[in-house]
Design an enzyme around this catalytic site. Structure first.
Site, mmCIF file in Angstrom:
data_model
loop_
_atom_site.group_PDB
_atom_site.id
_atom_site.type_symbol
_atom_site.label_atom_id
_atom_site.label_comp_id
_atom_site.label_asym_id
_atom_site.label_seq_id
_atom_site.Cartn_x
_atom_site.Cartn_y
_atom_site.Cartn_z
ATOM 1 C CB CYS A 85 -0.437 0.270 1.229
ATOM 2 S SG CYS A 85 -0.294 0.294 2.597
ATOM 3 C CD GLN A 86 4.563 -0.421 1.534
ATOM 4 O OE1 GLN A 86 3.767 -1.008 0.729
ATOM 5 N NE2 GLN A 86 5.635 -1.585 1.776
#
Length: 389
Positions: A132-133
């Protein structure tokens, strides 16, 4: 497959981007016949923690010579940081032995970039919680555009694998996507729609992108995440069922926050979670300070709870004086829906606070996954013992 056949069948699950296995924990509580037929993970700490929690009863015959271990490990791409590949020869012999054992126990197929459809067993449910970064508000917003090379762009490795599986006539019947809610933000919606269009072209029917908060599923953590269920063929009538699983936001906080410091274990864990009193921590307190009560909820648990906006801070008098403490790792595991038993198994690895924090912050709330799976499968795949009862 019709329901009658499913009742006598084992749900075969593959966890892509497995982390520490929140999906396996959720399925385990449902009392159904399921089997994790494999996982995909490259982060060494996550592999070892997954094995400690879920596979501690799996026996592995260990080679006596390190050369055999190195030959096996060299077939995979591993990372000691979760950011870039690691040369396994830089690990100590003991570390390589631990990794060998954990990788075998977890039946890890390795990095998603190295997996081919032909490598995989038959799968009924593929869960993919890709990084998800590059979507998160805490990241740099690089996105998940196909061909971008970002960590969130690893989603498109699933496209490749599904395409290969279709050629083999082995597409999974069910898919479950999980990620941060900003996946449907304006800057990412075009890429999300491209992904959903691809799934439709493969024969999948997709639910809407559901934003679910763990506060509605029995956990006092304000954590919203996006979920999309895909079914090969007709769409599943699950959204209303999941909504019906939502509970009143009333919590028994002592189930989650362990402030009985007469217990020497809780006291030691609180000591480890204590922070030095500095001007920056005073600012953290002003933003995140909590008084322990049944009305209390914590912010989203992240992979670093020493940031200005952290999940929660409590007043604490410990080895560093009269100052503050973060959540203990036991509390963080409980607030992610894991059990005390699962936390104890994870803590047996003797990882540092920071290491466990990174792992738990990147996980999924088990309660939410359980509600999703119950809506998807209901009383199908039930164990025979349960049916006889």
């Amino acid at each position: 497959m019709d329901k009658e056949n499913k009742d006598n069948h084992t749900l075969r699950v593959f966890e892509a981007f497995a982390g520490i296995g929140a999906q396996a924990s959720a399925l385990d509580r449902m009392g159904i016949n399921y089997k994790i037929v494999g996982i995909s993970e490259w982060f060494i700490d996550a592999i070892e923690c997954y094995a400690a929690i879920h596979c501690d009863n799996v026996e592995v015959e260990m080679p006596t010579d390190i050369q055999t271990i190195d030959e096996y490990l060299s077939k995979f791409t591993f990372s000691a940081t979760s950011v870039k590949p690691t040369n396994i020869k830089r690990l100590t012999e003991d570390q390589r032995r631990d990794l060998y054992r954990a990788n075998k126990q977890a039946n890890n197929f390795g990095s998603i970039t190295d997996i081919k459809g032909a490598d995989l067993p038959e799968i009924d449910l593929l869960v993919y919680s890709f990084p998800c970064q590059d979507l998160s508000t805490g990241g740099l917003g690089k996105g998940m555009k196909k061909g971008s090379g970002t960590r969130s762009g690893l989603l498109w490795e699933i496209e490749r694998i599904l395409t290969e599986l279709k050629d083999l006539d082995h597409l999974p019947e069910y898919l479950l996507l999980e990620n941060v809610k900003t996946i449907k933000a304006d800057k990412h919606i075009k890429d999300l729609n491209q992904w959903l269009d691809f799934l439709e072209s493969m024969g999948y029917a997709n639910t809407k992108c559901m934003i679910l908060n763990s506060l509605d599923f029995g956990v006092p953590q304000d954590r919203e995440r996006a979920f999309i269920i895909s079914h090969l063929g007709d769409s599943l009538d699950v959204v209303n069922k999941i909504e019906a699983e939502k509970r009143e936001r009333k919590f028994k906080i002592r189930k989650f926050i362990k402030s009985n410091y007469k217990n020497p274990i809780y006291k030691l864990e609180a000591d480890i979670a204590q922070l030095n009193k500095t001007p920056s921590r005073d600012v953290m307190w002003d933003i995140n300070g909590k008084t322990i009560s049944n009305h209390m909820i914590v912010r989203t648990i992240t992979c670093n709870m020493d940031r200005t906006h952290t999940a929660a801070l409590f007043k604490y008098n410990g080895p560093k004086g009269d100052t503050y403490r973060r959540l203990t790792m036991r509390e963080a595991f409980l607030l992610m829906g894991f059990t005390e038993k699962e936390y104890v198994k994870a803590s047996s690895l003797n990882f540092s606070y920071r290491k466990l924090n990174k792992l738990i912050g990147n996980s999924i709330v088990v309660n939410v996954l359980q509600a999703i799976f119950e809506a998807m499968f209901g009383d199908t795949y039930m164990k025979k013992e349960a049916e006889e009862d």
